[in-house]
Motif scaffolding. Structure first.
Motif, PDB file in Angstrom:
ATOM      1  N   HIS A 105      51.635  -3.396 -51.103  1.00 55.45           N
ATOM      2  CA  HIS A 105      51.641  -4.834 -50.877  1.00 55.45           C
ATOM      3  C   HIS A 105      52.403  -5.131 -49.583  1.00 55.45           C
ATOM      4  CE1 HIS A 105      52.614  -9.101 -51.852  1.00 55.45           C
ATOM      5  NE2 HIS A 105      51.397  -9.033 -52.343  1.00 55.45           N
ATOM      6  N   LYS A 108      52.958 -11.795 -46.350  1.00 58.51           N
ATOM      7  CA  LYS A 108      51.920 -12.533 -45.639  1.00 58.51           C
ATOM      8  C   LYS A 108      52.279 -12.798 -44.177  1.00 58.51           C
ATOM      9  CE  LYS A 108      48.811 -16.297 -46.450  1.00 58.51           C
ATOM     10  NZ  LYS A 108      48.347 -17.397 -47.273  1.00 58.51           N
ATOM     11  N   TYR A 124      43.820 -16.435 -48.705  1.00 59.87           N
ATOM     12  CA  TYR A 124      44.326 -15.463 -49.690  1.00 59.87           C
ATOM     13  C   TYR A 124      45.841 -15.345 -49.604  1.00 59.87           C
ATOM     14  CZ  TYR A 124      39.413 -14.442 -50.044  1.00 59.87           C
ATOM     15  OH  TYR A 124      38.070 -14.571 -50.229  1.00 59.87           O
ATOM     16  N   ASP A 126      47.634 -12.526 -51.306  1.00 58.15           N
ATOM     17  CA  ASP A 126      48.128 -11.161 -51.420  1.00 58.15           C
ATOM     18  C   ASP A 126      47.377 -10.202 -50.515  1.00 58.15           C
ATOM     19  OD1 ASP A 126      50.230 -11.373 -53.401  1.00 58.15           O
ATOM     20  OD2 ASP A 126      48.603 -12.060 -54.714  1.00 58.15           O
ATOM     21  N   PHE A 127      48.144  -9.456 -49.757  1.00 60.56           N
ATOM     22  CA  PHE A 127      47.555  -8.485 -48.835  1.00 60.56           C
ATOM     23  C   PHE A 127      48.181  -7.115 -49.068  1.00 60.56           C
ATOM     24  CE2 PHE A 127      46.764 -12.562 -47.024  1.00 60.56           C
ATOM     25  CZ  PHE A 127      45.487 -12.451 -46.494  1.00 60.56           C
ATOM     26  N   TYR A 128      47.389  -6.095 -48.806  1.00 68.24           N
ATOM     27  CA  TYR A 128      47.807  -4.715 -49.016  1.00 68.24           C
ATOM     28  C   TYR A 128      47.442  -3.927 -47.775  1.00 68.24           C
ATOM     29  CZ  TYR A 128      48.029  -6.311 -53.802  1.00 68.24           C
ATOM     30  OH  TYR A 128      48.331  -7.026 -54.933  1.00 68.24           O
ATOM     31  N   TRP A 138      42.479  -7.121 -49.103  1.00 66.56           N
ATOM     32  CA  TRP A 138      42.806  -8.320 -49.867  1.00 66.56           C
ATOM     33  C   TRP A 138      41.705  -8.511 -50.892  1.00 66.56           C
ATOM     34  CZ3 TRP A 138      41.056  -8.159 -44.888  1.00 66.56           C
ATOM     35  CH2 TRP A 138      39.843  -8.795 -44.620  1.00 66.56           C
TER      36      TRP A 138
END
Ligand SMILES: [Zn+2]
Length: 160
Positions: A105, A108, A124, A126-128, A138
């Motif tokens: 994770h 942002k 969005y 949550d980003f990984y 995402w």
């Protein structure tokens, strides 16, 4: 946890297995004996669509699974052969579809998120990011396709 190695014809299945968290190596263009060496060295189960390679692996005492191709039936067959009853997508367990590394994770406001397509950062939360190649993930529109695929695989596994 099962470790897999897929032959050069099975790139599409490799990407899916990684998305569902399976440690999956995949080489395009590596010769058969190098693939087998890699399986031995790394204790991996070979998944192949090449009958000759399958028999060669079996002769060496390697565990291998023979499939026809990259279809959803083939994927279900592989999972069943591994004794897996169902799969469930969880982005926290997913691996990078490009390089098989784990993803983590990322906040942002991270610099690594610059350069994403327009609107993605706004839409969005949550980003990984891949810990190896830096690919950003995402849960966008493709999640629907992943979940449909998951449903298809699980219904095949339940039927068996
Ligand atoms: Zn990666």
């Amino acid at each position: 946890m099962v470790r897999l190695l897929l032959d050069g014809m099975l790139g599409s299945m490799a990407r899916k297995l990684r998305m569902f968290g399976f440690d999956t190596l995949y080489y395009n263009g590596l010769d058969d004996s190098s693939l087998l060496d890699e399986c031995i060295k790394d204790c991996r189960i070979l998944v192949t669509s090449d009958e000759e390679l399958f028999h060669h692996a079996s002769k060496l005492g390697l565990r291998s699974i023979l499939v026809k191709g990259n279809s959803i039936d083939d994927m279900a067959y592989v999972l069943r052969s591994l004794g897996i009853r169902s799969i469930g997508f969880d982005i926290n367990n997913a691996r990078c579809s490009l390089c098989n590394s784990t993803i983590r994770h990322v906040s942002k406001d991270s610099l690594t998120l610059r350069g994403l397509p327009d609107g993605v950062l706004e839409r969005y939360e949550d980003f990984y990011i891949c810990t190896n190649c830096g690919k950003v993930y995402w849960e966008g529109s493709h999640i629907k396709r992943i979940l449909e695929f998951e449903k298809g695989v699980n219904s095949r596994l339940a039927d068996a």
